[in-house]
Design a protein around this motif. Structure first.
Motif, mmCIF file in Angstrom:
data_model
loop_
_atom_site.group_PDB
_atom_site.id
_atom_site.type_symbol
_atom_site.label_atom_id
_atom_site.label_comp_id
_atom_site.label_asym_id
_atom_site.label_seq_id
_atom_site.Cartn_x
_atom_site.Cartn_y
_atom_site.Cartn_z
ATOM 1 N N ILE A 119 0.838 -1.201 0.000
ATOM 2 C CA ILE A 119 0.000 0.000 0.000
ATOM 3 C C ILE A 119 0.870 1.248 0.000
ATOM 4 O O ILE A 119 0.621 2.201 -0.758
ATOM 5 C CB ILE A 119 -0.962 0.004 1.207
ATOM 6 N N VAL B 171 0.995 4.002 -3.015
ATOM 7 C CA VAL B 171 0.652 5.401 -2.742
ATOM 8 C C VAL B 171 1.791 6.326 -3.186
ATOM 9 O O VAL B 171 1.543 7.381 -3.786
ATOM 10 C CB VAL B 171 0.320 5.601 -1.249
ATOM 11 N N SER C 298 -6.534 7.605 -0.954
ATOM 12 C CA SER C 298 -5.985 6.655 -1.920
ATOM 13 C C SER C 298 -5.441 5.411 -1.219
ATOM 14 O O SER C 298 -5.596 4.295 -1.723
ATOM 15 C CB SER C 298 -4.912 7.320 -2.784
ATOM 16 N N ALA C 299 -4.837 5.568 -0.043
ATOM 17 C CA ALA C 299 -4.355 4.413 0.715
ATOM 18 C C ALA C 299 -5.520 3.537 1.175
ATOM 19 O O ALA C 299 -5.414 2.300 1.151
ATOM 20 C CB ALA C 299 -3.530 4.868 1.917
ATOM 21 N N THR C 300 -6.625 4.152 1.566
ATOM 22 C CA THR C 300 -7.792 3.385 1.985
ATOM 23 C C THR C 300 -8.384 2.608 0.817
ATOM 24 O O THR C 300 -8.754 1.439 0.964
ATOM 25 C CB THR C 300 -8.853 4.317 2.608
ATOM 26 N N GLY D 138 -6.016 -0.257 0.100
ATOM 27 C CA GLY D 138 -6.134 -1.247 1.168
ATOM 28 C C GLY D 138 -7.407 -2.070 1.056
ATOM 29 O O GLY D 138 -7.397 -3.285 1.283
ATOM 30 N N GLY E 174 -9.466 -4.239 5.534
ATOM 31 C CA GLY E 174 -8.988 -3.200 4.624
ATOM 32 C C GLY E 174 -8.767 -1.878 5.334
ATOM 33 O O GLY E 174 -7.793 -1.167 5.065
ATOM 34 N N TYR F 50 -5.506 -2.363 7.372
ATOM 35 C CA TYR F 50 -4.310 -2.313 6.520
ATOM 36 C C TYR F 50 -4.011 -0.874 6.091
ATOM 37 O O TYR F 50 -2.872 -0.425 6.146
ATOM 38 C CB TYR F 50 -4.479 -3.175 5.267
ATOM 39 N N SER F 51 -5.034 -0.155 5.666
ATOM 40 C CA SER F 51 -4.798 1.212 5.197
ATOM 41 C C SER F 51 -4.417 2.141 6.348
ATOM 42 O O SER F 51 -3.556 3.008 6.180
ATOM 43 C CB SER F 51 -6.026 1.751 4.458
ATOM 44 N N ALA G 244 -0.802 1.548 7.098
ATOM 45 C CA ALA G 244 0.050 2.130 6.059
ATOM 46 C C ALA G 244 0.099 3.648 6.170
ATOM 47 O O ALA G 244 1.169 4.253 6.025
ATOM 48 C CB ALA G 244 -0.450 1.721 4.675
ATOM 49 N N ILE G 245 -1.026 4.285 6.449
ATOM 50 C CA ILE G 245 -1.066 5.742 6.601
ATOM 51 C C ILE G 245 -0.231 6.172 7.805
ATOM 52 O O ILE G 245 0.526 7.138 7.744
ATOM 53 C CB ILE G 245 -2.522 6.228 6.738
#
Length: 90
Positions: free
Chosen positions: A21, A25, A42-44, A47, A67, A70-71, A74-75
């Motif tokens: 992710i 991004v 965009s990350a969501t 994800g 999801g 995960y997002s 990553a954020i």
């Protein structure tokens, strides 16, 4: 009353999903003129796609639930690395 769904996840899903992710991004940020306020969105989306279609393809509720995790991971990692690099440079 309905019960909560049982979500079976593997640690390796998170280990590979979060860096993927982040990389996607960054690639989107380089290729497209994305402002900083649209990076979490965009990350969501990325994800969700990874979680629903790859990690949990037969369970939609688990895919949506994981999801978001995960997002969010990553954020948070992306923001932490950005802050660390800014502090290191100054």
């Amino acid at each position: 009353m309905t019960e909560f769904p049982i979500i079976h996840t593997n640690i390796w899903d998170a280990v590979w999903a979060i860096p993927v992710i982040m990389i996607l991004v960054i690639v989107l940020k380089v290729l497209l003129p994305i402002s900083s306020k649209h990076i979490p969105v965009s990350a969501t989306i990325i994800g969700m796609i990874i979680s629903i279609f790859i990690s949990h393809p037969h369970n939609l509720s688990a895919g949506i639930f994981m999801g978001f995790f995960y997002s969010a991971a990553a954020i948070g990692t992306f923001a932490s690395l950005k802050t660390t690099l800014k502090a290191y440079r100054s």
